[in-house]
Each structure stands twice: as structure tokens, then as C-alpha cells.
Design a protein around this motif. Structure first.
Motif, mmCIF file in Angstrom:
data_model
loop_
_atom_site.group_PDB
_atom_site.id
_atom_site.type_symbol
_atom_site.label_atom_id
_atom_site.label_comp_id
_atom_site.label_asym_id
_atom_site.label_seq_id
_atom_site.Cartn_x
_atom_site.Cartn_y
_atom_site.Cartn_z
ATOM 1 N N LEU A 1 0.830 -1.205 0.000
ATOM 2 C CA LEU A 1 0.000 0.000 0.000
ATOM 3 C C LEU A 1 0.863 1.254 0.000
ATOM 4 C CD1 LEU A 1 -2.702 -1.161 2.568
ATOM 5 C CD2 LEU A 1 -3.107 -0.658 0.154
ATOM 6 N N MET A 2 1.908 1.250 0.784
ATOM 7 C CA MET A 2 2.772 2.432 0.842
ATOM 8 C C MET A 2 3.486 2.648 -0.489
ATOM 9 S SD MET A 2 4.136 1.860 4.757
ATOM 10 C CE MET A 2 5.240 3.256 4.818
ATOM 11 N N HIS A 3 3.853 1.551 -1.141
ATOM 12 C CA HIS A 3 4.483 1.682 -2.459
ATOM 13 C C HIS A 3 3.485 2.234 -3.483
ATOM 14 C CE1 HIS A 3 7.128 0.906 -5.832
ATOM 15 N NE2 HIS A 3 6.128 0.247 -6.427
ATOM 16 N N SER A 4 2.201 1.843 -3.355
ATOM 17 C CA SER A 4 1.185 2.330 -4.290
ATOM 18 C C SER A 4 0.961 3.826 -4.144
ATOM 19 C CB SER A 4 -0.146 1.602 -4.050
ATOM 20 O OG SER A 4 -0.034 0.234 -4.331
ATOM 21 N N ALA A 5 0.927 4.313 -2.898
ATOM 22 C CA ALA A 5 0.602 5.724 -2.671
ATOM 23 C C ALA A 5 1.829 6.630 -2.672
ATOM 24 C CB ALA A 5 -0.148 5.874 -1.348
ATOM 25 N N TRP A 6 2.978 6.084 -2.289
ATOM 26 C CA TRP A 6 4.216 6.886 -2.238
ATOM 27 C C TRP A 6 5.332 6.163 -2.997
ATOM 28 C CZ3 TRP A 6 1.147 6.054 2.138
ATOM 29 C CH2 TRP A 6 0.524 7.184 2.676
ATOM 30 N N PRO A 7 5.212 5.978 -4.290
ATOM 31 C CA PRO A 7 6.248 5.260 -5.039
ATOM 32 C C PRO A 7 7.582 6.020 -4.990
ATOM 33 C CG PRO A 7 4.732 6.360 -6.536
ATOM 34 C CD PRO A 7 4.138 6.498 -5.173
ATOM 35 N N ASN A 8 8.648 5.252 -4.847
ATOM 36 C CA ASN A 8 9.998 5.826 -4.847
ATOM 37 C C ASN A 8 10.212 6.845 -3.726
ATOM 38 O OD1 ASN A 8 10.520 4.356 -7.284
ATOM 39 N ND2 ASN A 8 9.467 5.991 -8.427
ATOM 40 N N ALA A 9 9.471 6.663 -2.629
ATOM 41 C CA ALA A 9 9.653 7.573 -1.501
ATOM 42 C C ALA A 9 9.674 6.752 -0.213
ATOM 43 C CB ALA A 9 8.534 8.607 -1.452
ATOM 44 N N VAL A 10 10.389 7.270 0.766
ATOM 45 C CA VAL A 10 10.446 6.612 2.078
ATOM 46 C C VAL A 10 9.563 7.418 3.025
ATOM 47 C CG1 VAL A 10 11.902 5.920 3.995
ATOM 48 C CG2 VAL A 10 12.771 5.775 1.650
ATOM 49 N N VAL A 11 8.498 6.769 3.541
ATOM 50 C CA VAL A 11 7.581 7.451 4.447
ATOM 51 C C VAL A 11 7.332 6.574 5.662
ATOM 52 C CG1 VAL A 11 6.419 8.739 2.613
ATOM 53 C CG2 VAL A 11 5.556 6.492 3.275
ATOM 54 N N GLU A 12 6.878 7.182 6.718
ATOM 55 C CA GLU A 12 6.588 6.451 7.935
ATOM 56 C C GLU A 12 5.223 5.793 7.843
ATOM 57 O OE1 GLU A 12 7.537 7.939 11.612
ATOM 58 O OE2 GLU A 12 9.469 8.715 10.963
ATOM 59 N N GLU A 13 5.064 4.693 8.566
ATOM 60 C CA GLU A 13 3.816 3.936 8.540
ATOM 61 C C GLU A 13 2.637 4.746 9.061
ATOM 62 O OE1 GLU A 13 2.360 0.084 10.891
ATOM 63 O OE2 GLU A 13 4.152 -0.310 9.657
ATOM 64 N N SER A 14 2.930 5.740 9.895
ATOM 65 C CA SER A 14 1.860 6.574 10.445
ATOM 66 C C SER A 14 1.108 7.328 9.346
ATOM 67 C CB SER A 14 2.433 7.573 11.450
ATOM 68 O OG SER A 14 3.399 8.407 10.833
ATOM 69 N N ASN A 15 1.810 7.628 8.231
ATOM 70 C CA ASN A 15 1.145 8.286 7.107
ATOM 71 C C ASN A 15 0.057 7.394 6.523
ATOM 72 O OD1 ASN A 15 2.673 10.885 6.545
ATOM 73 N ND2 ASN A 15 4.347 9.426 6.661
ATOM 74 N N LEU A 16 0.337 6.109 6.434
ATOM 75 C CA LEU A 16 -0.644 5.147 5.944
ATOM 76 C C LEU A 16 -1.852 5.091 6.884
ATOM 77 C CD1 LEU A 16 -1.514 2.915 3.954
ATOM 78 C CD2 LEU A 16 -0.176 1.304 5.334
ATOM 79 N N SER A 17 -1.578 5.073 8.185
ATOM 80 C CA SER A 17 -2.663 5.017 9.175
ATOM 81 C C SER A 17 -3.576 6.237 9.055
ATOM 82 C CB SER A 17 -2.085 4.937 10.589
ATOM 83 O OG SER A 17 -1.278 3.791 10.738
ATOM 84 N N VAL A 18 -2.996 7.400 8.842
ATOM 85 C CA VAL A 18 -3.781 8.638 8.707
ATOM 86 C C VAL A 18 -4.685 8.570 7.475
ATOM 87 C CG1 VAL A 18 -3.622 11.110 8.224
ATOM 88 C CG2 VAL A 18 -2.164 10.087 9.985
ATOM 89 N N GLN A 19 -4.119 8.096 6.348
ATOM 90 C CA GLN A 19 -4.908 8.004 5.120
ATOM 91 C C GLN A 19 -6.059 7.013 5.266
ATOM 92 O OE1 GLN A 19 -4.777 9.742 2.309
ATOM 93 N NE2 GLN A 19 -3.015 10.995 2.952
ATOM 94 N N MET A 20 -5.800 5.872 5.914
ATOM 95 C CA MET A 20 -6.851 4.875 6.096
ATOM 96 C C MET A 20 -7.966 5.408 7.000
ATOM 97 S SD MET A 20 -6.424 2.286 4.273
ATOM 98 C CE MET A 20 -5.164 1.546 3.240
ATOM 99 N N ALA A 21 -7.577 6.152 8.013
ATOM 100 C CA ALA A 21 -8.586 6.757 8.901
ATOM 101 C C ALA A 21 -9.458 7.747 8.128
ATOM 102 C CB ALA A 21 -7.892 7.440 10.080
ATOM 103 N N SER A 22 -8.834 8.491 7.213
ATOM 104 C CA SER A 22 -9.595 9.450 6.397
ATOM 105 C C SER A 22 -10.578 8.740 5.481
ATOM 106 C CB SER A 22 -8.632 10.313 5.571
ATOM 107 O OG SER A 22 -7.804 11.081 6.405
ATOM 108 N N LEU A 23 -10.146 7.636 4.866
ATOM 109 C CA LEU A 23 -11.046 6.874 3.991
ATOM 110 C C LEU A 23 -12.223 6.319 4.784
ATOM 111 C CD1 LEU A 23 -8.543 4.897 1.713
ATOM 112 C CD2 LEU A 23 -10.060 6.761 1.028
ATOM 113 N N ARG A 24 -11.945 5.778 5.963
ATOM 114 C CA ARG A 24 -13.030 5.233 6.782
ATOM 115 C C ARG A 24 -14.028 6.319 7.169
ATOM 116 N NH1 ARG A 24 -8.850 1.486 10.179
ATOM 117 N NH2 ARG A 24 -9.372 -0.529 9.227
#
Length: 520
Positions: free
Chosen positions: A53-76
């Protein structure tokens, strides 16, 4: 690769356009959220690892897992809970996420689709026909019940202005107790049709209900009885009758919904079309003129929307036909041009050809009107307006005998149309010119029950009364005619020009009743 769009609940995701729709309107959502949602949907309910999932949303970038959690919370938060109170997106601890709700995937195989199919699905209402229940306990009738539902799906799909879910989607509920709102949300359908089949002593009874799943209210409940002689032939008749009764109710429901929006300023072309249809169904001069304004605006806003042009053609033809036009030639020409545009955009829509048939009648292009009506019925045999238009064109052409069949069939298919006072009067005239005066009188009476002050029907009734020796009844009709407002034009002008011998006969009868007819 085929182009895919994803339908779930009231939402539609079009990845190619990077747009999420809710109930037909675009939803504000960030690009990261769109990419994550697409990754979950294309996994078809399987778990998607966090790293994927992180590769899909942030390709070629290094991001923290917390960014994924924030996005999932927004979708929900955006989606809310499902009809059962569950979340659309499930967390799989320490692994990732999966899309937990039901969805439909629409594949467009064409490389260059005509129009935008995803926009169509988002814009247009949708209906799911559920398997019909066999109430007779006869195993043979199980196949018959399934066949009816399948044929209704096919018949409804020919109308084209709404989306009909495929059999494979709706038949998963066969034999299950259902909750209407839950099923509608799972299938992404605004309307549901359910029904039953019961057999007794050589007859079969079909019950069908149409439900607006949003409010849970029933908007149509019909029961049809047929002699069960040839199962396949009866199955075709049932599907034709049920589909023909259902489509106008969908149209009325959609136009009522749009009428509620007419005080708001944020409407799209489809909303304007639906509002225009609502005004047309009121069948008054003011509402027809208002409908034409809205439909002209819809065509300007979205020139590629075939329904806008088709209904504009009907509005313009109606203004002429009802005698409400101060320039019949120009209005009829506008109708014909709009109908031809609708056909150019969507040749397979029966409404486009029906619009051309009606407009052509008022341009006295009666051969073209017959061809257009016949084409509408080739595309959709159970299309009641097509039968009306064919009967009308044949009658105006001077063939009263050939007009009777289509007009009778149209009224059988759709006995509750708002404009049936026109069609009943035309059928009365066809019977009258065929010297079946008793039947003509009966049809004229039906027309007057719907619209008691319609001048043309009162004229038909007076002629029938005189021909049958009912002098007092004829005088009463004339008294009622004197109280009606003089129309700007004459709805029967093309018929009168083409068939002066018929009108000479009617005028003679009207004079006997005490009325002075207008010159042809």
C-alpha cells in the motif's frame, strides 16, 4: 487491458479519471487516498500488505507507517459504516488492510468507449432485479420464475437511461432472506425489484414490487394474471408487461427527486433533465414551457447527453401538440433537430427515436414518424411510448385500422401514463373513423376521466353522442366545450390537413350538436 470502474454502496471509483463519485456527484478526496483505495479494490477482498500500500501511494519515496494510518482513517471517515454497521476497510493486525465490503467491478472492453461509461454509471440511477420467489411448490415453476426475472433484466436494459445490474450480481440472493437497504447498498443499486410467481388451475399470477432502497418505500406494486398455455410465450408477455410498467415509475421517481433540487443552484445536466421531465409530467402550458427552458440548459451544459436532446424534442413537440405554441413551425423544427441530435449521440436509445417520431408528426413528416416509431420498437418491443407514436403516426396518415393495434397495446403496457388522455382520445378517433362508435365513446369517456376539460376529447365525445342518437349528451358536451379556454393551436392539425374527409364528417356532427367548428 479493459478499463475498470468499481461500484460499492453509493460510491463509484473511476481510477482512470482519478475520481470518486458518491450518488453521482464527485467527492473531494486526495490523490493518496485514491491510490490506496484503488489498491484495496483491485485486490478483490484479499489482504494488501502495508508495504504494498505504501508503495502504491508513495512510489519511490520513504515514508513512515503513520502516514498510511492517517490516510486509512480518512477513507473510513469518508465512507462511514456499512448498512450492517461494519467498516468498509478492515485492519489485519501487523499485516495490512483489506476491503471488506461487497463491490461490483465494471469492465469496459472497448479501447475508445463512446461517451464516458464511468460517468454514465455515476450519473444514472441503477436497478437490481432480484430472483422471483416460487410460491407454488412446483419445481418446474422454479425455472419459470428465474426465466421471468432474467427476461425482465433484459427488457429493462433496453431503455438505456438507467443502469440495470447483471443477473450474476442479483441472483446471489436467491433463496435468502433479504434486507432491502442492505442488498441495495451491497449491489450499489438505487432501486430493487422483487416478486413472486404463483400457479393455480392453468393460470399464473405474477406479483412485482419496485422499491426505492434509499427511503425503503415501495413505489410500485403490480399483479398480473396470465393463462399458462405456452410457458415461453407467457414468459415474454410477463417480462414485457412488468418492464413497461416499471420504467415509467422509475422515471417519475427520478423526476420527483430532481424536483426537490430545483431550488438549489448546484445541479448538473442530468439533474436538469430530471427536473425537466418532472415539469413535463404536469402537462400544463406553464410547466411544458419551463421544462423546455431546463432541457435547453441541460443540452448547453452537456451537449453529449442524449437524454437532454431527446426530452427537449419531446417538450418542443408537446408544446406544439397541445396547442401551446405561438410559432408551431419553429417549435416543431427545434424538436426534430433535437431528436436527430439524440439519435446521433445514442442511436440505440428508444427515447431518441420516439422523440423523432413525435416531432415528425407535427412537421407533417408522417412517413418519417412511422419509421422512427418502428425503430424505437425494434430496439425495445415493450416501449409503450413507441407504440403510442406508431399508432398516432398511422392515424394521422389516414390509416385508422392500423392505428388501433399499437394504441391498444400501448395502453395495455402503460395504463397510468400522465398523457393517457391524449392516447385514449386518439384511440377513440381511430375507432370512430372505423365506424366502431360504441368503442370510440368508451375510449373518449376514459380520456375525460383523466382530463375532464380537454377540448379535443369533448369534440370526439360530442361526435360519438350525435352519431349514436344521444342528442342531450351531445349538447352537454358542447356546453362544456364553451367553458374551456381556446388553445393557441390545434393538436389535430396534421390529421385534419391530411384527412379532410374525416374532419368534414366530424364538423357536420358538431354542428348538429350546436357547435361551430373552426375552419381546417
Amino acid at each position: 487491458m479493459p478499463r475498470q470502474t468499481f461500484l460499492f454502496g453509493p460510491f463509484l471509483l473511476d481510477p482512470e479519471r482519478e475520481t470518486l463519485f458518491q450518488d453521482g456527484s464527485p467527492v473531494a478526496i486526495g490523490r493518496r487516498g485514491l491510490l490506496l483505495l484503488h489498491a484495496l479494490l483491485r485486490a478483490h477482498g484479499q489482504v494488501v500488505r502495508k508495504t504494498e500500500l505504501m508503495h502504491s501511494a508513495w512510489p519511490n519515496a520513504v515514508v513512515e507507517e503513520s502516514n498510511l494510518s492517517v490516510q486509512m482513517a480518512s477513507l473510513r471517515k469518508l465512507f462511514g459504516a456499512s448498512s450492517e454497521g461494519a467498516e468498509w476497510i478492515a485492519t489485519v493486525p501487523r499485516i495490512g488492510y483489506r476491503f471488506a465490503g461487497p463491490m461490483l467491478v465494471h469492465n469496459d472492453e472497448s479501447e475508445c468507449p463512446a461517451g464516458d461509461e464511468a460517468t454514465d454509471l455515476a450519473r444514472k440511477p441503477s436497478i437490481a432485479v432480484l430472483p422471483f420467489t416460487n410460491l407454488s411448490g412446483d419445481p418446474e415453476l422454479e425455472f419459470f420464475a428465474d426465466g421471468i426475472a432474467e427476461d425482465i433484466i433484459t427488457a429493462l436494459s433496453r431503455f438505456r437511461w438507467f443502469f440495470v445490474l447483471a443477473r450474476n450480481s442479483s441472483f446471489i440472493y436467491k433463496g435468502r432472506q433479504i434486507n432491502v437497504k442492505q442488498v441495495a447498498r451491497e449491489l450499489g443499486a438505487r432501486y430493487l425489484m422483487e416478486g413472486s410467481v404463483r400457479k393455480s388451475a392453468g393460470r399464473v399470477r405474477i406479483s412485482a414490487q419496485l422499491v426505492d432502497a434509499g427511503g425503503g418505500n415501495q413505489i410500485l406494486a403490480n399483479r398480473h394474471d396470465f393463462d399458462l398455455v405456452d410457458m415461453l410465450a407467457v414468459q415474454d408477455q410477463i417480462a414485457e408487461r412488468v418492464a413497461a410498467a416499471t420504467e415509467p415509475e422509475l422515471l417519475r421517481s427520478e423526476s420527483r427527486l430532481a424536483a426537490a433540487l430545483r431550488r438549489g443552484g448546484n445541479v448538473n445536466a442530468w439533474d436538469l433533465v430530471r427536473q425537466g421531465i418532472w415539469f413535463l409530467h404536469q402537462v400544463t402550458q406553464a410547466t411544458h414551457l419551463r421544462a423546455r427552458e431546463l432541457l435547453r440548459e441541460a443540452c448547453h451544459l452537456d451537449p453529449d447527453l442524449p437524454e437532454g436532446h431527446a426530452w427537449l424534442a419531446q417538450a418542443s413537440a408537446g408544446i406544439v401538440g397541445y396547442g401551446w405554441s405561438d410559432n408551431p413551425a419553429a417549435d416543431a423544427r427545434e424538436g426534430t433537430n433535437a431528436a436527430l441530435t439524440a439519435i446521433h449521440i445514442d442511436e440505440k436509445s428508444p427515447y431518441s427515436h420516439y422523440a423523432l417520431a413525435i416531432s415528425s408528426v407535427y412537421e407533417s413528416a408522417l412517413d418519417q414518424a412511422v419509421r422512427a416509431a418502428e425503430r424505437a420498437l425494434e430496439l425495445c418491443p415493450g416501449f409503450a411510448p413507441g407504440h403510442f407514436a406508431l399508432g398516432m403516426a398511422r392515424l394521422f396518415s389516414g390509416d385508422a385500422h392500423a392505428a388501433i393495434g399499437p394504441l391498444e397495446h400501448a395502453l395495455w403496457l402503460n395504463p397510468y401514463d400522465a398523457q393517457n388522455f391524449i392516447w385514449c382520445n386518439l384511440l377513440a378517433l381511430a375507432y370512430f373513423f372505423e365506424r366502431k362508435t360504441d368503442m370510440a365513446l368508451h375510449c373518449a369517456e376514459k380520456a375525460l376521466k383523466i382530463r375532464p376539460t380537454w377540448r379535443s376529447t369533448l369534440e370526439t365525445m360530442a361526435c360519438c353522442d350525435v352519431a349514436l342518437g344521444r342528442a342531450e349528451a351531445a349538447r352537454e358536451c358542447v356546453e362544456r366545450m364553451a367553458k374551456t379556454e381556446d388553445p393557441l393551436g390545434d393538436a389535430l392539425a396534421p390529421l385534419k390537413r391530411r384527412n379532410p374527409h374525416w374532419i368534414t364528417k366530424m364538423n357536420a356532427l358538431l354542428r348538429k350538436a350546436g357547435w361551430s367548428p373552426s375552419p381546417i
